[in-house]
Design a protein around this motif. Structure first.
Motif, PDB file in Angstrom:
ATOM      1  N   THR A 187       0.859  -1.199   0.000  1.00  0.00           N
ATOM      2  CA  THR A 187       0.000   0.000   0.000  1.00  0.00           C
ATOM      3  C   THR A 187       0.895   1.249   0.000  1.00  0.00           C
ATOM      4  N   TYR A 189       0.630   4.215  -1.094  1.00  0.00           N
ATOM      5  CA  TYR A 189       0.040   5.515  -0.756  1.00  0.00           C
ATOM      6  C   TYR A 189       0.126   5.773   0.750  1.00  0.00           C
ATOM      7  N   ARG A 190       0.059   4.672   1.505  1.00  0.00           N
ATOM      8  CA  ARG A 190       0.082   4.792   2.966  1.00  0.00           C
ATOM      9  C   ARG A 190       0.913   3.620   3.496  1.00  0.00           C
ATOM     10  N   GLY A 233      -9.036  -1.299  -1.197  1.00  0.00           N
ATOM     11  CA  GLY A 233      -9.198  -0.243  -2.198  1.00  0.00           C
ATOM     12  C   GLY A 233      -8.322  -0.389  -3.412  1.00  0.00           C
ATOM     13  N   GLU A 374      -6.090   9.251  -3.926  1.00  0.00           N
ATOM     14  CA  GLU A 374      -5.397   8.531  -4.994  1.00  0.00           C
ATOM     15  C   GLU A 374      -6.407   7.795  -5.875  1.00  0.00           C
ATOM     16  N   GLU A 385      -9.365   6.337  -3.518  1.00  0.00           N
ATOM     17  CA  GLU A 385      -9.280   6.477  -2.054  1.00  0.00           C
ATOM     18  C   GLU A 385      -9.700   7.886  -1.656  1.00  0.00           C
ATOM     19  N   LYS A 393      -2.766  13.569   3.321  1.00  0.00           N
ATOM     20  CA  LYS A 393      -3.247  12.178   3.190  1.00  0.00           C
ATOM     21  C   LYS A 393      -4.054  11.776   4.426  1.00  0.00           C
ATOM     22  N   PRO A 395      -7.049  10.627   6.450  1.00  0.00           N
ATOM     23  CA  PRO A 395      -8.323   9.959   6.152  1.00  0.00           C
ATOM     24  C   PRO A 395      -9.499  10.612   6.883  1.00  0.00           C
ATOM     25  N   HIS A 422     -13.579   4.108   3.200  1.00  0.00           N
ATOM     26  CA  HIS A 422     -12.509   4.972   2.687  1.00  0.00           C
ATOM     27  C   HIS A 422     -12.257   4.879   1.190  1.00  0.00           C
ATOM     28  N   TRP A 423     -12.953   4.019   0.490  1.00  0.00           N
ATOM     29  CA  TRP A 423     -12.679   3.910  -0.953  1.00  0.00           C
ATOM     30  C   TRP A 423     -13.898   3.385  -1.713  1.00  0.00           C
TER      31      TRP A 423
END
Ligand SMILES: Cc1ncc(COP(=O)(O)O)c(C=O)c1O
Length: 457
Positions: A187, A189-190, A233, A374, A385, A393, A395, A422-423
């Motif tokens: 992941t 992105y995170r 996601g 993203e 997301e 970023k 959430p 979240h997605w």
């Protein structure tokens, strides 16, 4: 498209509906506003009230060739007139032999042996059992552990669930089977390791090497991953991730299993995600798009050296100790053949690449709304997301459930998606047109704006 054989009024009563158990649904809430589908054509559903709903998720990542495909339907009708069932223990049938051979042609490299099954969970279970039996009869009887990933989903049955890495689906059934280990997925992105790609040199893949060494390579049978993970996601790996897994597995004589139940049959822009990412697994699990939902159908394809370990005479007793009543069913096999014919002859993987690029471009354009962190995915498997603050970023809080609000608003407006707090994921039939993607985008945009307005943003 409504079906007049049924007594609609009686069946739509809460008492009739309450007798059902839908997948992962609270029935009292469902009954308040039940969605009952009465027809489907192309990328569209029609519900019992005559409302049209755009199928933005192919039912559930299934209907690759679209609804109401005449070639598939005609092939199945013709097969029904000939034979609907052949004995699976004593015999096979021509449709199943043809399907196995066509699959061997379209899978990468030497994934030339195929076991036909009926559902995704059957396929992942069979793959993990095949890996264990393979090691047992090739001189490595202690290799039994399976390494899987957090957030992965491999099915609802006990073995598949043990490999699954989402507590929501798993915790109430624990303890699951022993010997299943989990690592973090890619992941980026995170990153759970707080690293940054590409400087990380795919640390998340390399941790699998570490785990195999710490567990003892002589105890590890297989690594199972979805090339692109849906849960979480649409977790899309960087290019080096799967080749790195391949190298690690080879070094330790550990089998690499790809769960391509969602990513197979053109979804990611090639016939299989193995080809999209240039990495051949030892065992490839397939389902869903294999029959586009016209009938249950799944399977596993595996490499020559594994196939050979199971090939023998009665006295050798090396046959795969596994079977299901409906595996290799002739009706399912002709559906699979017709779907594969459609995917190859209409080059639907190319269409997934083209329409997927268009869809992602449109979604990127929504970043101005200030809540999209993203957009990711390959081909027509696309995830968005949501975040409260894209720059940080950050959430949305757990209680906001932004994705759920947007997903529900979209469904009300006539768009089916797969959504989570979240997605949101999109995976429409590969036959979707640009105009239909524009409709999807209009509904999605409206749904986001409506949700933001309700939140006072
Ligand atoms: C990646 C993956 N593997 C396995 C399964 C299980 O498939 P089935 O529901 O057909 O048993 C699913 C189902 O959604 C899936 O998404």
């Amino acid at each position: 498209m409504s079906d007049s054989v049924y007594d609609t009024k009686r069946l739509m009563q809460p008492d009739a509906l309450r007798r059902m158990v839908l997948d992962l649904r609270q029935m009292e809430t469902f009954i308040e506003d039940p969605l009952v589908i009465t027809g489907a054509d192309g990328v569209w559903y029609e519900d019992i009230n005559g409302k049209r709903i755009l199928d933005g998720i192919s039912g559930v990542f299934v209907v690759t060739v679209g609804h109401n495909n005449r070639r598939v339907i005609d092939a199945m009708k013709a097969q029904l007139d000939t034979m609907s069932f052949a004995p699976p223990l004593h015999a096979t049938n021509l449709a199943a032999i043809e399907l196995v051979n066509r699959l061997a042609d379209v899978t990468p490299d030497d994934l030339n042996t195929v076991k036909l099954l009926s559902g995704g969970s059957e396929a992942t279970e069979a793959a993990m059992k095949l890996a264990k039996q393979y090691h047992r009869q090739t001189g490595n009887p202690n290799k039994y552990k399976i390494i899987a990933r957090y957030q992965g989903y491999h099915g609802a049955t006990m073995g598949a669930l043990s490999a699954t890495g989402t507590p929501r689906r798993k915790t109430m059934f624990e303890p699951t089977l022993p010997g299943y280990l989990h690592v973090h997925p890619p992941t980026c992105y995170r990153c759970p390791y707080e690293k940054t790609y590409p400087e990380c040199d795919v640390f998340c893949a390399r941790t699998i090497d570490e785990m195999i060494q710490m567990e003892g390579p002589e105890t590890v049978a297989a690594v199972i991953v979805e090339p692109i993970g849906n849960t979480g996601g649409v977790i899309t790996p960087p290019d080096e991730y799967l080749p790195t897994l391949r190298r690690i597995c080879d070094e330790h004589d550990v089998l690499l299993i790809f769960d391509e139940i969602i990513t197979g049959f053109g979804r990611t822009g090639q016939m299989f995600a193995s080809q999209t990412f240039g990495t051949t697994p030892d065992i490839l699990c397939m389902g869903k798009g294999m029959s586009s939902g016209y009938i249950p159908l799944a399977g596993i394809a595996f490499r020559d050296r594994i196939g050979e370990a199971f090939l023998g005479r009665d006295e050798d007793e090396v046959e795969f100790s596994h079977g299901h009543t409906y595996g290799g069913n002739p009706l399912a096999s002709v559906a699979g053949l017709a779907c594969l014919g459609e995917i190859v002859e209409r080059d639907l993987p190319a269409r997934a690449r083209e329409m997927g690029a268009y869809l992602r471009e449109q979604l990127e354009g929504l970043k101005d709304l200030g809540i999209i962190g993203e957009v990711r995915g390959r081909g027509l498997m696309v995830g968005v997301e949501f975040v409260e603050d894209p720059e940080m970023k950050k959430p949305f809080g757990q209680d906001v459930k932004f994705g759920v609000q947007v997903g529900k608003a979209a469904l009300k407006k006539g768009l089916l998606t797969r959504f989570d707090p979240h997605w949101i994921a999109f995976a429409p039939p590969l036959i979707i047109t640009r105009e239909e993607i524009d409709i999807l985008m209009d509904i999605f945009t409206e749904s986001i704006k409506e949700t933001l307005k309700a939140m006072g943003r």
